[in-house]
Design a protein around this motif. Sequence first.
Motif, PDB file in Angstrom:
ATOM      1  N   TYR A  64       0.841  -1.203   0.000  1.00  0.00           N
ATOM      2  CA  TYR A  64       0.000   0.000   0.000  1.00  0.00           C
ATOM      3  C   TYR A  64       0.878   1.257   0.000  1.00  0.00           C
ATOM      4  N   ALA A  65       1.921   1.236   0.833  1.00  0.00           N
ATOM      5  CA  ALA A  65       2.830   2.382   0.907  1.00  0.00           C
ATOM      6  C   ALA A  65       3.509   2.613  -0.441  1.00  0.00           C
ATOM      7  N   ARG A  66       3.929   1.529  -1.080  1.00  0.00           N
ATOM      8  CA  ARG A  66       4.570   1.660  -2.391  1.00  0.00           C
ATOM      9  C   ARG A  66       3.587   2.192  -3.431  1.00  0.00           C
ATOM     10  N   GLY A  67       2.349   1.746  -3.355  1.00  0.00           N
ATOM     11  CA  GLY A  67       1.325   2.279  -4.248  1.00  0.00           C
ATOM     12  C   GLY A  67       1.103   3.769  -4.032  1.00  0.00           C
ATOM     13  N   SER A  68       1.107   4.199  -2.784  1.00  0.00           N
ATOM     14  CA  SER A  68       0.959   5.623  -2.484  1.00  0.00           C
ATOM     15  C   SER A  68       2.146   6.424  -3.008  1.00  0.00           C
ATOM     16  N   ALA A  69       3.329   5.832  -2.999  1.00  0.00           N
ATOM     17  CA  ALA A  69       4.503   6.517  -3.550  1.00  0.00           C
ATOM     18  C   ALA A  69       4.337   6.724  -5.054  1.00  0.00           C
ATOM     19  N   GLY A  70       3.756   5.743  -5.742  1.00  0.00           N
ATOM     20  CA  GLY A  70       3.473   5.910  -7.166  1.00  0.00           C
ATOM     21  C   GLY A  70       2.417   6.972  -7.410  1.00  0.00           C
ATOM     22  N   GLU A  71       1.398   6.977  -6.587  1.00  0.00           N
ATOM     23  CA  GLU A  71       0.365   8.009  -6.677  1.00  0.00           C
ATOM     24  C   GLU A  71       0.979   9.392  -6.459  1.00  0.00           C
ATOM     25  N   LEU A  72       1.852   9.495  -5.480  1.00  0.00           N
ATOM     26  CA  LEU A  72       2.503  10.768  -5.192  1.00  0.00           C
ATOM     27  C   LEU A  72       3.335  11.238  -6.379  1.00  0.00           C
ATOM     28  N   ARG A  73       4.086  10.331  -6.996  1.00  0.00           N
ATOM     29  CA  ARG A  73       4.905  10.718  -8.149  1.00  0.00           C
ATOM     30  C   ARG A  73       4.033  11.271  -9.270  1.00  0.00           C
ATOM     31  N   THR A  74       2.896  10.647  -9.496  1.00  0.00           N
ATOM     32  CA  THR A  74       1.966  11.134 -10.521  1.00  0.00           C
ATOM     33  C   THR A  74       1.505  12.547 -10.197  1.00  0.00           C
ATOM     34  N   GLN A  75       1.132  12.784  -8.965  1.00  0.00           N
ATOM     35  CA  GLN A  75       0.650  14.100  -8.552  1.00  0.00           C
ATOM     36  C   GLN A  75       1.764  15.142  -8.608  1.00  0.00           C
ATOM     37  N   LEU A  76       2.985  14.724  -8.339  1.00  0.00           N
ATOM     38  CA  LEU A  76       4.118  15.647  -8.460  1.00  0.00           C
ATOM     39  C   LEU A  76       4.323  16.079  -9.906  1.00  0.00           C
ATOM     40  N   TYR A  77       4.250  15.120 -10.829  1.00  0.00           N
ATOM     41  CA  TYR A  77       4.364  15.465 -12.251  1.00  0.00           C
ATOM     42  C   TYR A  77       3.309  16.500 -12.630  1.00  0.00           C
ATOM     43  N   ILE A  78       2.087  16.255 -12.213  1.00  0.00           N
ATOM     44  CA  ILE A  78       0.992  17.170 -12.547  1.00  0.00           C
ATOM     45  C   ILE A  78       1.208  18.524 -11.874  1.00  0.00           C
ATOM     46  N   ILE A  82       1.404  22.088 -13.946  1.00  0.00           N
ATOM     47  CA  ILE A  82       0.408  23.165 -13.810  1.00  0.00           C
ATOM     48  C   ILE A  82       0.947  24.357 -13.008  1.00  0.00           C
ATOM     49  N   GLY A  83       2.205  24.262 -12.602  1.00  0.00           N
ATOM     50  CA  GLY A  83       2.856  25.396 -11.963  1.00  0.00           C
ATOM     51  C   GLY A  83       2.656  25.528 -10.464  1.00  0.00           C
ATOM     52  N   TYR A  84       2.141  24.496  -9.822  1.00  0.00           N
ATOM     53  CA  TYR A  84       1.958  24.555  -8.375  1.00  0.00           C
ATOM     54  C   TYR A  84       3.254  24.255  -7.615  1.00  0.00           C
ATOM     55  N   ILE A  85       4.144  23.502  -8.250  1.00  0.00           N
ATOM     56  CA  ILE A  85       5.395  23.097  -7.613  1.00  0.00           C
ATOM     57  C   ILE A  85       6.535  23.487  -8.548  1.00  0.00           C
ATOM     58  N   PRO A  86       7.523  24.233  -8.063  1.00  0.00           N
ATOM     59  CA  PRO A  86       8.676  24.559  -8.902  1.00  0.00           C
ATOM     60  C   PRO A  86       9.339  23.274  -9.420  1.00  0.00           C
ATOM     61  N   LYS A  87       9.762  23.307 -10.686  1.00  0.00           N
ATOM     62  CA  LYS A  87      10.243  22.088 -11.339  1.00  0.00           C
ATOM     63  C   LYS A  87      11.348  21.386 -10.555  1.00  0.00           C
ATOM     64  N   GLN A  88      12.380  22.108 -10.153  1.00  0.00           N
ATOM     65  CA  GLN A  88      13.510  21.448  -9.482  1.00  0.00           C
ATOM     66  C   GLN A  88      13.094  20.843  -8.138  1.00  0.00           C
ATOM     67  N   ILE A  89      12.277  21.553  -7.400  1.00  0.00           N
ATOM     68  CA  ILE A  89      11.794  21.032  -6.119  1.00  0.00           C
ATOM     69  C   ILE A  89      10.939  19.784  -6.355  1.00  0.00           C
ATOM     70  N   GLY A  90      10.041  19.858  -7.324  1.00  0.00           N
ATOM     71  CA  GLY A  90       9.192  18.712  -7.640  1.00  0.00           C
ATOM     72  C   GLY A  90       9.987  17.504  -8.094  1.00  0.00           C
ATOM     73  N   MET A  91      11.020  17.736  -8.899  1.00  0.00           N
ATOM     74  CA  MET A  91      11.849  16.617  -9.365  1.00  0.00           C
ATOM     75  C   MET A  91      12.642  16.012  -8.206  1.00  0.00           C
ATOM     76  N   ASN A  92      13.071  16.847  -7.269  1.00  0.00           N
ATOM     77  CA  ASN A  92      13.742  16.317  -6.074  1.00  0.00           C
ATOM     78  C   ASN A  92      12.774  15.461  -5.250  1.00  0.00           C
ATOM     79  N   PHE A  93      11.550  15.933  -5.093  1.00  0.00           N
ATOM     80  CA  PHE A  93      10.531  15.143  -4.386  1.00  0.00           C
ATOM     81  C   PHE A  93      10.274  13.827  -5.121  1.00  0.00           C
ATOM     82  N   LYS A  94      10.176  13.886  -6.436  1.00  0.00           N
ATOM     83  CA  LYS A  94       9.920  12.688  -7.243  1.00  0.00           C
ATOM     84  C   LYS A  94      11.057  11.680  -7.077  1.00  0.00           C
ATOM     85  N   GLU A  95      12.294  12.170  -7.112  1.00  0.00           N
ATOM     86  CA  GLU A  95      13.457  11.286  -6.914  1.00  0.00           C
ATOM     87  C   GLU A  95      13.391  10.599  -5.549  1.00  0.00           C
ATOM     88  N   GLU A  96      13.053  11.360  -4.529  1.00  0.00           N
ATOM     89  CA  GLU A  96      12.974  10.788  -3.188  1.00  0.00           C
ATOM     90  C   GLU A  96      11.851   9.754  -3.113  1.00  0.00           C
TER      91      GLU A  96
END
Length: 113
Positions: A64-78, A82-96
Amino acid sequence: MRFEDLEVWQRACRLCVDIYQQLNECRDFSFKDQITRSALSIPSNIAEGYERGTNKDAIKFFYYARGSAGELRTQLYIGIKIGYIPKQIGMNFKEEAEQISKMLSALIKARQS
């Protein structure tokens, strides 16, 4: 050992806090709610799984936790697009989030053995 001692749980908690802080000023409450809920779900499911009495139950919650991590990555991309998250910060979050997913996969494999 306690779940609080797991590096994967610690990193998932830090990521969740960072996402909450980054989106503190976000006025799109449905987006903010969805992404923070998926981020919060990762360490919460790790903790719940670890506290379960059997490996079978623990593994289910680690998935379940791993599934939520995938869901989070999708939301980070979006959020980036759409400009809610600065690209570099979002990519760092996605990497983590990806690293946490890999750690969860290793934890699942270890528990299955």
